[in-house]
Write a protein that holds these residues in place. Structure first.
Motif, mmCIF file in Angstrom:
data_model
loop_
_atom_site.group_PDB
_atom_site.id
_atom_site.type_symbol
_atom_site.label_atom_id
_atom_site.label_comp_id
_atom_site.label_asym_id
_atom_site.label_seq_id
_atom_site.Cartn_x
_atom_site.Cartn_y
_atom_site.Cartn_z
ATOM 1 N N ARG A 1 4.772 1.595 8.570
ATOM 2 C CA ARG A 1 4.660 1.292 10.002
ATOM 3 C C ARG A 1 3.331 1.791 10.559
ATOM 4 O O ARG A 1 2.671 1.104 11.349
ATOM 5 N N GLU A 2 2.934 2.987 10.165
ATOM 6 C CA GLU A 2 1.686 3.555 10.677
ATOM 7 C C GLU A 2 0.471 2.791 10.156
ATOM 8 O O GLU A 2 -0.486 2.548 10.893
ATOM 9 N N LEU A 3 0.523 2.393 8.901
ATOM 10 C CA LEU A 3 -0.617 1.742 8.272
ATOM 11 C C LEU A 3 -0.777 0.293 8.723
ATOM 12 O O LEU A 3 -1.893 -0.187 8.938
ATOM 13 N N THR A 4 0.345 -0.429 8.878
ATOM 14 C CA THR A 4 0.286 -1.857 9.200
ATOM 15 C C THR A 4 0.587 -2.161 10.658
ATOM 16 O O THR A 4 0.429 -3.303 11.088
ATOM 17 N N ARG A 5 1.062 -1.144 11.393
ATOM 18 C CA ARG A 5 1.464 -1.276 12.793
ATOM 19 C C ARG A 5 2.608 -2.271 12.964
ATOM 20 O O ARG A 5 2.785 -2.851 14.039
ATOM 21 N N ARG A 6 3.352 -2.464 11.916
ATOM 22 C CA ARG A 6 4.510 -3.344 11.936
ATOM 23 C C ARG A 6 5.600 -2.729 11.061
ATOM 24 O O ARG A 6 5.314 -2.129 10.030
ATOM 25 N N ASP A 7 6.876 -2.935 11.423
ATOM 26 C CA ASP A 7 8.003 -2.406 10.659
ATOM 27 C C ASP A 7 8.546 -3.505 9.751
ATOM 28 O O ASP A 7 9.629 -4.042 9.965
ATOM 29 N N ARG A 8 7.776 -3.850 8.699
ATOM 30 C CA ARG A 8 8.125 -5.001 7.872
ATOM 31 C C ARG A 8 8.217 -4.665 6.383
ATOM 32 O O ARG A 8 8.197 -5.573 5.546
ATOM 33 N N LEU A 9 8.356 -3.394 6.025
ATOM 34 C CA LEU A 9 8.381 -3.040 4.609
ATOM 35 C C LEU A 9 9.540 -3.717 3.880
ATOM 36 O O LEU A 9 9.372 -4.204 2.749
ATOM 37 N N ASP A 10 10.705 -3.773 4.494
ATOM 38 C CA ASP A 10 11.844 -4.391 3.820
ATOM 39 C C ASP A 10 11.581 -5.861 3.520
ATOM 40 O O ASP A 10 12.016 -6.384 2.485
ATOM 41 N N ASP A 11 10.850 -6.539 4.416
ATOM 42 C CA ASP A 11 10.513 -7.943 4.178
ATOM 43 C C ASP A 11 9.565 -8.076 2.989
ATOM 44 O O ASP A 11 9.686 -9.015 2.182
ATOM 45 N N ASP B 1 0.797 -1.221 0.000
ATOM 46 C CA ASP B 1 0.000 0.000 0.000
ATOM 47 C C ASP B 1 0.831 1.275 0.000
ATOM 48 O O ASP B 1 0.304 2.356 -0.260
ATOM 49 N N THR B 2 2.112 1.164 0.324
ATOM 50 C CA THR B 2 2.961 2.345 0.377
ATOM 51 C C THR B 2 4.423 1.943 0.207
ATOM 52 O O THR B 2 4.813 0.818 0.538
ATOM 53 N N LEU B 3 5.218 2.874 -0.298
ATOM 54 C CA LEU B 3 6.661 2.655 -0.450
ATOM 55 C C LEU B 3 7.453 3.344 0.649
ATOM 56 O O LEU B 3 8.686 3.239 0.682
ATOM 57 N N ARG B 4 6.771 4.044 1.537
ATOM 58 C CA ARG B 4 7.428 4.813 2.599
ATOM 59 C C ARG B 4 7.467 4.011 3.889
ATOM 60 O O ARG B 4 6.433 3.508 4.349
ATOM 61 N N HIS B 5 8.650 3.913 4.494
ATOM 62 C CA HIS B 5 8.786 3.121 5.713
ATOM 63 C C HIS B 5 7.933 3.668 6.855
ATOM 64 O O HIS B 5 7.299 2.894 7.585
ATOM 65 N N ASP B 6 7.939 4.990 7.042
ATOM 66 C CA ASP B 6 7.173 5.551 8.152
ATOM 67 C C ASP B 6 5.684 5.314 7.948
ATOM 68 O O ASP B 6 4.953 4.974 8.885
#
Length: 364
Positions: free
Chosen positions: A163-173, A155-160
């Motif tokens: 995290r806000e949208l998914t409540r998890r810091d997993r974008l790199d995964d 849903d987004t390419l931005r890390h911040d």
């Protein structure tokens, strides 16, 4: 043994024997055709209601009521339903969740489903919708097992923002999973995003460019009233027309003909070959061509994403007796589910009721 459809607290009888005998579609092996002449060829199988993310438009961060583990279909039960469905003309099985990669037996699920054949002897197609987490670890095994296609949510390419949208810091995964899929031979590769006002509507062009760079088709989904918290509002939904208008600022969009029963309308970007898709379930419903059924992780058949009626397969699957008699019961329930399908989801009617289950418990 009698299995019945369930409508949130109300038990409804199946059609009587005389009705079934007079219905040509009740013959085992006949195509699954509803009363509006729609032939059903796609079964979406939810493997779990659990997920490794907590997307705000899907489920709350805490307090989720998960399905009882004893109610979750086993691998053998999934295959038993799928075998009957394939005999009735289902040609595509899409594995969903929750997050399907959380199933520890996911490779075995793919392998056993990929062995199924339709009435014409042709193999079925196995697809998957995933958030991409762990995909890079298991993709090779999934492909060897028989996976044909994969859709990945982003849903987004931005890390911040992720995290806000998914409540998890997993974008790199997720990005690692997309990179692995892009490097594979799985095509078409599709990336799905829910377009949300004030959340990611400023990234629509960037997401398409990202997908094109990964040899993938970007697909935008209008936000639907399927969140577990029932907080959906039409005002926060980015519409099909708004999505197309935003993309037209960068590319010339040319409609791709021949949509058929596919949920996404597609447009070529600057004449192609790259395309973008929009799934506009709210503002431009495609119910008239819908060819999909759904099986929840706890054994409920659904004929529409927004249905308030479910057809319970567990009493059939877990009753003692011969496999042949269970197959007849599964086939009969599939046909009852198809016969009960309405002409559309009525999401734009005043009488519309949001399903009690959230998207994670229904299956994507």
């Amino acid at each position: 043994m009698s299995a019945v459809p369930v409508t949130i607290g109300v038990r409804m009888p199946l059609p009587g024997a005389a009705d079934a005998a007079s219905d040509a579609t009740a013959v085992p092996g006949a195509p699954l055709v509803d009363t509006y002449s729609r032939v059903h060829r796609d079964l979406r199988i939810s493997l779990t209601d659990r997920c490794s993310l907590r997307c705000t438009y899907c489920m709350p961060e805490q307090g989720n009521e998960w399905l009882a583990r004893t109610s979750i279909l086993s691998l053998d039960e999934i295959v038993e339903v799928a075998r009957v469905a394939a005999a009735a003309g289902i040609t595509t099985f899409r594995l969903t969740g929750g997050e399907p990669l959380l199933r520890t037996d996911i490779v075995d699920v793919v392998r056993r489903l990929a062995r199924l054949r339709g009435p014409d002897g042709q193999p079925v197609e196995i697809a998957m919708t995933t958030n991409g987490i762990r995909l890079d670890e298991v993709l090779s095994d999934l492909i060897d097992a028989g996976l044909h296609r994969v859709n990945i949510s982003l849903d987004t390419l931005r890390h911040d923002r992720f995290r806000e949208l998914t409540r998890r810091d997993r974008l790199d995964d997720v990005l690692a999973g997309i990179a692995a899929a892009a490097a594979s031979d799985l095509r078409p590769l599709k990336i799905n995003a829910v377009a949300m006002r004030g959340v990611n509507d400023d990234e629509l062009v960037d997401l398409v460019a990202f997908a094109v760079a990964h040899s993938a088709q970007m697909r935008f989904i209008e936000q639907m009233p399927l969140d577990a918290g029932h907080t959906w509002s039409r005002e926060n939904m980015v519409t099909r027309e708004e999505i197309l208008q935003a993309l037209s600022s960068r590319w010339t969009l040319t409609p791709v003909p021949g949509r058929g029963g596919a949920p996404a309308e597609r447009w070529m970007l600057d004449g192609g070959p790259d395309t973008v898709g929009v799934i506009a379930s709210v503002t431009a419903p495609f119910c008239g061509d819908c060819d999909r059924l759904r099986l929840t992780a706890d054994g409920q058949l659904r004929n529409c994403l927004f249905s308030t009626t479910e057809y319970d397969l567990l009493p059939i699957l877990r009753a003692p007796g011969a496999e042949d008699s269970r197959a007849d019961g599964i086939d009969g329930m599939l046909r009852a589910c198809v016969r009960g399908k309405l002409p559309g989801h009525a999401i734009n009617e005043p009488s519309f009721l949001q399903p009690a289950r959230g998207m994670n418990a229904i299956g994507g």
